[in-house]
Design an enzyme around this catalytic site. Structure first.
Site, PDB file in Angstrom:
ATOM      1  N   PRO A   1       0.828  -1.212   0.000  1.00 46.18           N
ATOM      2  CA  PRO A   1       0.000   0.000   0.000  1.00 46.18           C
ATOM      3  C   PRO A   1       0.861   1.260   0.000  1.00 46.18           C
ATOM      4  CG  PRO A   1       0.157  -0.862   2.224  1.00 46.18           C
ATOM      5  CD  PRO A   1       0.905  -1.828   1.336  1.00 46.18           C
TER       6      PRO A   1
ATOM      7  N   CYS B   1       4.274  28.680 -16.270  1.00 40.06           N
ATOM      8  CA  CYS B   1       3.792  29.174 -17.566  1.00 40.06           C
ATOM      9  C   CYS B   1       3.123  28.068 -18.363  1.00 40.06           C
ATOM     10  CB  CYS B   1       4.958  29.764 -18.332  1.00 40.06           C
ATOM     11  SG  CYS B   1       5.698  31.086 -17.393  1.00 40.06           S
ATOM     12  N   GLU B   2       2.036  27.562 -17.869  1.00 47.82           N
ATOM     13  CA  GLU B   2       1.240  26.544 -18.551  1.00 47.82           C
ATOM     14  C   GLU B   2      -0.208  26.767 -18.138  1.00 47.82           C
ATOM     15  OE1 GLU B   2       2.296  23.084 -19.748  1.00 47.82           O
ATOM     16  OE2 GLU B   2       4.435  23.197 -19.287  1.00 47.82           O
TER      17      GLU B   2
ATOM     18  N   TYR C   1      -3.694  14.401 -13.783  1.00 52.46           N
ATOM     19  CA  TYR C   1      -4.813  13.439 -13.771  1.00 52.46           C
ATOM     20  C   TYR C   1      -6.161  14.129 -13.619  1.00 52.46           C
ATOM     21  CZ  TYR C   1      -0.845  10.628 -12.069  1.00 52.46           C
ATOM     22  OH  TYR C   1       0.379  10.036 -11.894  1.00 52.46           O
TER      23      TYR C   1
ATOM     24  N   TYR D   1       2.006  10.767  -3.600  1.00 51.15           N
ATOM     25  CA  TYR D   1       2.207  11.216  -4.992  1.00 51.15           C
ATOM     26  C   TYR D   1       2.181  12.740  -5.099  1.00 51.15           C
ATOM     27  CZ  TYR D   1       1.276   6.268  -5.466  1.00 51.15           C
ATOM     28  OH  TYR D   1       1.331   4.896  -5.307  1.00 51.15           O
TER      29      TYR D   1
ATOM     30  N   ARG E   1      -0.782   4.935  -1.222  1.00 51.64           N
ATOM     31  CA  ARG E   1      -1.726   6.039  -1.027  1.00 51.64           C
ATOM     32  C   ARG E   1      -2.528   5.899   0.268  1.00 51.64           C
ATOM     33  NH1 ARG E   1      -3.864   8.796  -5.581  1.00 51.64           N
ATOM     34  NH2 ARG E   1      -3.309   6.996  -6.844  1.00 51.64           N
TER      35      ARG E   1
ATOM     36  N   ARG F   1      -0.718  16.528  -9.462  1.00 54.82           N
ATOM     37  CA  ARG F   1      -1.878  15.651  -9.664  1.00 54.82           C
ATOM     38  C   ARG F   1      -3.063  16.347 -10.362  1.00 54.82           C
ATOM     39  NH1 ARG F   1      -4.454  13.065  -6.577  1.00 54.82           N
ATOM     40  NH2 ARG F   1      -4.386  11.088  -7.664  1.00 54.82           N
TER      41      ARG F   1
HETATM   42  N1  LLP Z   1       2.785  -1.588  -6.011  1.00 54.87           N
HETATM   43  C1  LLP Z   1       3.065  -1.309  -7.296  1.00 54.87           C
HETATM   44  C2  LLP Z   1       3.768  -2.301  -8.099  1.00 54.87           C
HETATM   45  C3  LLP Z   1       2.686  -0.062  -7.842  1.00 54.87           C
HETATM   46  O1  LLP Z   1       2.954   0.209  -9.115  1.00 54.87           O
HETATM   47  C4  LLP Z   1       2.016   0.890  -7.029  1.00 54.87           C
HETATM   48  C5  LLP Z   1       1.610   2.197  -7.563  1.00 54.87           C
HETATM   49  C6  LLP Z   1       1.768   0.546  -5.689  1.00 54.87           C
HETATM   50  C7  LLP Z   1       2.153  -0.706  -5.210  1.00 54.87           C
HETATM   51  C8  LLP Z   1       1.095   1.486  -4.722  1.00 54.87           C
HETATM   52  O2  LLP Z   1      -0.217   1.735  -5.088  1.00 54.87           O
HETATM   53  P1  LLP Z   1      -1.176   2.572  -4.107  1.00 54.87           P
HETATM   54  O3  LLP Z   1      -1.445   1.714  -2.891  1.00 54.87           O
HETATM   55  O4  LLP Z   1      -0.475   3.805  -3.753  1.00 54.87           O
HETATM   56  O5  LLP Z   1      -2.391   2.795  -4.918  1.00 54.87           O
HETATM   57  N2  LLP Z   1       0.960   8.934  -9.508  1.00 54.87           N
HETATM   58  C9  LLP Z   1      -0.367   8.371  -9.444  1.00 54.87           C
HETATM   59  C10 LLP Z   1      -0.383   6.985  -8.813  1.00 54.87           C
HETATM   60  C11 LLP Z   1       0.522   5.998  -9.503  1.00 54.87           C
HETATM   61  C12 LLP Z   1       0.561   4.662  -8.831  1.00 54.87           C
HETATM   62  C13 LLP Z   1       1.649   3.804  -9.394  1.00 54.87           C
HETATM   63  N3  LLP Z   1       1.808   2.527  -8.775  1.00 54.87           N
HETATM   64  C14 LLP Z   1      -1.284   9.356  -8.702  1.00 54.87           C
HETATM   65  O6  LLP Z   1      -0.835  10.411  -8.316  1.00 54.87           O
HETATM   66  O7  LLP Z   1      -2.466   9.063  -8.549  1.00 54.87           O
END
Ligand code: LLP
Length: 419
Positions: free
Chosen positions: A275, A343-344, A317, A372, A277, A313
């Site tokens: 985990p 500047c965007e 996104y 993130y 996020r 973000r």
């Molecule tokens: N494990 C792997 C192999 C991953 O690629 C990721 C996230 C995680 C675990 C963790 O996932 P989480 O529990 O955080 O959902 N930059 C994007 C999110 C990209 C996530 C990439 N991989 C954003 O700001 O929403």
């Protein structure tokens, strides 16, 4: 639940007024709450209290070594995706046996460093990578512990840009090829294949994709065992979503845990999670200062000193982060767009957000910016990376300071032919 609350109209991070931190660190900056990080880690692990489980925090979500150290003290491992993240995790004191190395493009140098460190597991995503890992390990006279990341072909029903478990995504190995990969590993001298891993995406807000993917993985473990392969670990990845705005109700971690416990019941494996996020998201806010008000036709912009390079973000996104004032004001809220100096035209944090009489000098905060946020910052427009501050009760510390311009330029040189 987090620890950013108002007391007498002033936003606090735990027991510290956010305005006090602003005076010390200067704006813009990130603040993280230790109590929230610890709480989220324990909420996650409580669901698996009596199970054989490793919770490897996804370093990519929030990689400051102070945060990694705090989580390591709680018992967390680390899910890493680069040599740099390995370096951070080790510096922060994460137990190498609880480090899992994910990602589709591990270089041989990164593999070598991870083998030297004695990490717990490589999540291998392809044939060429498996051969490379075996060769690197053989050179060192070591054996690499391997899980194969499978692609369960499940749609995580999240944003397309953060979905990773559909057949066409670049990640993982099709389930149908898993047996072949185990057989191949059996023929290589320096890898020990002993696990199955998956990760289907991020900010997942319903349990059904988790159920579908985990059921597929559990079936696969049984099939592989029936074919004679010893399976010791099942890594279910990360991905659990969190609320970014009022009214959003992602599944509570205890329901997620209950579901995955029931799907994996009696499987006799070490269950692993990655985990990111869910642990860090609500544990951080991004604070900036209003510099100007500017009216363009019917729209009034509050121009702030934070920008898309600091928190990308919304621009990347179309993500929404809730905006709150650091000092509450009495009055009637009216709509504003909040934008940074980059500047965007995408450098707009919020559109038509209700604010009470914002004025130059006012501090504002974007919530749910712990995951993130700082990690995706850049120096675009030669803006220094912003400070990160960690609060614990009534104490706080700058855990990453703002660099000087000289420090920012210190890696650059002007060769003679460019003079
Ligand atoms: N494990 C792997 C192999 C991953 O690629 C990721 C996230 C995680 C675990 C963790 O996932 P989480 O529990 O955080 O959902 N930059 C994007 C999110 C990209 C996530 C990439 N991989 C954003 O700001 O929403």
């Amino acid at each position: 639940m987090d620890h950013f609350d108002y007391r007498d109209g002033t936003l606090f991070a735990e027991d510290v007024p956010v305005s006090t931190i602003a005076t010390e660190a200067g704006t813009p900056f990130y603040v993280y709450s230790s109590a929230t990080l610890r709480r989220h880690y324990s909420v996650f692990t409580e669901g698996f209290a009596d199970a054989d489980v490793i919770v490897a925090f996804a370093v990519k979500a929030l990689s400051n070594i102070a945060v990694l150290s705090l989580l390591a003290k709680e018992g967390a491992g680390a899910d890493i995706v680069s040599g740099g993240e390995l370096y951070r995790a080790l510096k922060a004191g994460v137990d190498p046996r609880k480090i899992v190395f994910s990602g589709v493009g591990k270089t041989q140098e990164e593999m070598a460093a991870a083998l030297d460190a004695g990490i717990g597991q490589f999540n291998v995503e392809g044939e060429a990578e498996l051969h490379a890992l075996s060769a690197v390990a053989a050179d060192k006279g070591l054996t690499a512990p391997v899980a194969f990341r499978i692609n369960p072909d499940v749609d995580a029903q999240t944003d397309d840009r953060i979905s990773t478990g559909r057949a066409e995504d670049k990640f993982g190995i099709p389930c149908a090829r898993a047996g072949e990969m185990f057989a191949m590993a059996g023929g290589l001298p320096s890898v020990k294949a002993r696990g199955v891993a998956m990760h289907i995406g991020s900010q997942i807000t319903s349990l059904s994709p988790f159920r579908a993917a985990a059921e597929r993985a559990v079936d696969l473990v049984s099939e592989l065992r029936a074919a004679g392969y010893g399976i010791e670990t099942l890594d279910l990845g990360g991905g659990l979503g969190i609320p970014y705005a009022a009214g959003e109700t992602p599944p509570p971690p205890k329901d997620y845990a209950a579901l995955l416990r029931s799907v994996t019941d009696g499987l006799d494996v070490t269950i692993m999670f990655e985990p990111g996020r869910m642990i860090a998201g609500n544990a951080g806010i991004f604070v900036s200062k209003v510099i100007y008000l500017k009216t363009q036709g019917t729209v009034t912009y509050a121009i702030v000193d934070g920008a898309m390079n600091d928190l990308i973000r919304p621009a990347l996104y179309s993500a929404t982060h809730a905006l709150v004032p650091v000092e509450e004001k009495v009055g009637t809220p009216t709509p504003f767009h909040v934008a940074g100096p980059v500047c965007e035209s995408t450098d707009v944090f919020s559109r038509d957000v209700a604010m009470v009489n914002p004025q130059p000098g006012d501090l504002i905060a974007y919530r749910t910016a712990g995951a993130y946020g700082a990690v995706q910052a850049s120096e675009y427009n030669t803006r220094p990376l912003v400070p990160e501050v960690l609060v614990d009760g009534d104490q706080f510390a700058v855990i990453r300071r703002r660099p000087t311009y000289d420090e920012m330029l210190s890696l650059e040189t002007i060769p003679d032919f460019a003079r």
